[in-house]
Design a protein around this motif. Sequence first.
Motif, PDB file in Angstrom:
ATOM      1  N   ILE A 183     -45.742 -14.195  15.778  1.00 55.00           N
ATOM      2  CA  ILE A 183     -44.770 -13.492  15.671  1.00 55.00           C
ATOM      3  C   ILE A 183     -44.411 -13.492  14.131  1.00 55.00           C
ATOM      4  O   ILE A 183     -44.103 -12.402  13.345  1.00 55.00           O
ATOM      5  CB  ILE A 183     -43.322 -13.652  16.448  1.00 55.00           C
ATOM      6  N   LYS A 184     -44.318 -14.738  13.599  1.00 52.47           N
ATOM      7  CA  LYS A 184     -44.102 -14.937  12.059  1.00 52.47           C
ATOM      8  C   LYS A 184     -45.296 -16.147  11.772  1.00 52.47           C
ATOM      9  O   LYS A 184     -45.827 -16.859  12.427  1.00 52.47           O
ATOM     10  CB  LYS A 184     -42.763 -15.472  11.879  1.00 52.47           C
ATOM     11  N   SER A 185     -45.631 -15.971  10.519  1.00 53.45           N
ATOM     12  CA  SER A 185     -46.918 -16.813  10.014  1.00 53.45           C
ATOM     13  C   SER A 185     -46.181 -18.092   9.919  1.00 53.45           C
ATOM     14  O   SER A 185     -45.238 -18.689   9.465  1.00 53.45           O
ATOM     15  CB  SER A 185     -47.179 -16.321   8.668  1.00 53.45           C
ATOM     16  N   PRO A 186     -47.083 -19.120  10.502  1.00 47.98           N
ATOM     17  CA  PRO A 186     -46.628 -20.550  10.540  1.00 47.98           C
ATOM     18  C   PRO A 186     -47.095 -21.320   9.383  1.00 47.98           C
ATOM     19  O   PRO A 186     -46.593 -22.277   8.921  1.00 47.98           O
ATOM     20  CB  PRO A 186     -47.384 -21.129  11.703  1.00 47.98           C
ATOM     21  N   HIS A 187     -48.020 -20.638   8.487  1.00 49.69           N
ATOM     22  CA  HIS A 187     -48.500 -21.345   7.173  1.00 49.69           C
ATOM     23  C   HIS A 187     -49.067 -20.152   6.300  1.00 49.69           C
ATOM     24  O   HIS A 187     -49.328 -18.946   7.049  1.00 49.69           O
ATOM     25  CB  HIS A 187     -49.395 -22.433   7.387  1.00 49.69           C
ATOM     26  N   GLY A 188     -49.703 -20.356   5.395  1.00 52.12           N
ATOM     27  CA  GLY A 188     -50.270 -19.193   4.523  1.00 52.12           C
ATOM     28  C   GLY A 188     -51.620 -18.539   4.942  1.00 52.12           C
ATOM     29  O   GLY A 188     -51.860 -17.389   4.528  1.00 52.12           O
TER      30      GLY A 188
END
Length: 192
Positions: free
Chosen positions: A29-34
């Motif tokens: 749903i959202k980025s855990p890292h780059g």
Amino acid sequence: MYHPISPSVRDWVAVVPVDIGVNSGLVWIKSPHGKVNAGDSAGSILKRKGGARLDWIVKIERKSYIAARVIYFLSHGEDPASFTVDHIDRNPLNNNVSNLRLLTMSRQNCNTKKRSDNTSGCRGVSWHSIGNKWIVQMWYDKKKVYLGCYSCKLEAATVYNSACSSFYPDLCATMQNDLTKVLCDCSMCSRN
């Protein structure tokens, strides 16, 4: 031991239909890292010791979870806790919600394939060379249950199927022998 599933996983991943072997059934749903973007497939395949078992694993907030457990949690609203999330079709890469169910470890062990060293071709049926008969046995409540000796392999397989229906009514479809494929050359069967 499994990590209790944190309610915050709802903020990180969502359940999607599984493309078996390609995605875990979860997307970010959202980025855990780059390196990962929102909407990307979450998780990676982990090969277990010995290489016999594969599982989708997803790392959320520095904790690794088996993806099937997270999917069960998100779909049913309850942490599987000490239960095993079983794959009905025995494919650990198929995390579709309809393919997952909660079982105790002993019940999960019932959802196994016929052993590779099975010579009778039937689950729970083996040849007893001393008595020259087919022996029927199964495991129930962590104990081996003896179900008798039979001259006819078809009769032995039928007894095993009947015991499955009694002991494991919820799992009998995956445990029972296909009686149409049982080949027996006993005197009773050769007359028919």
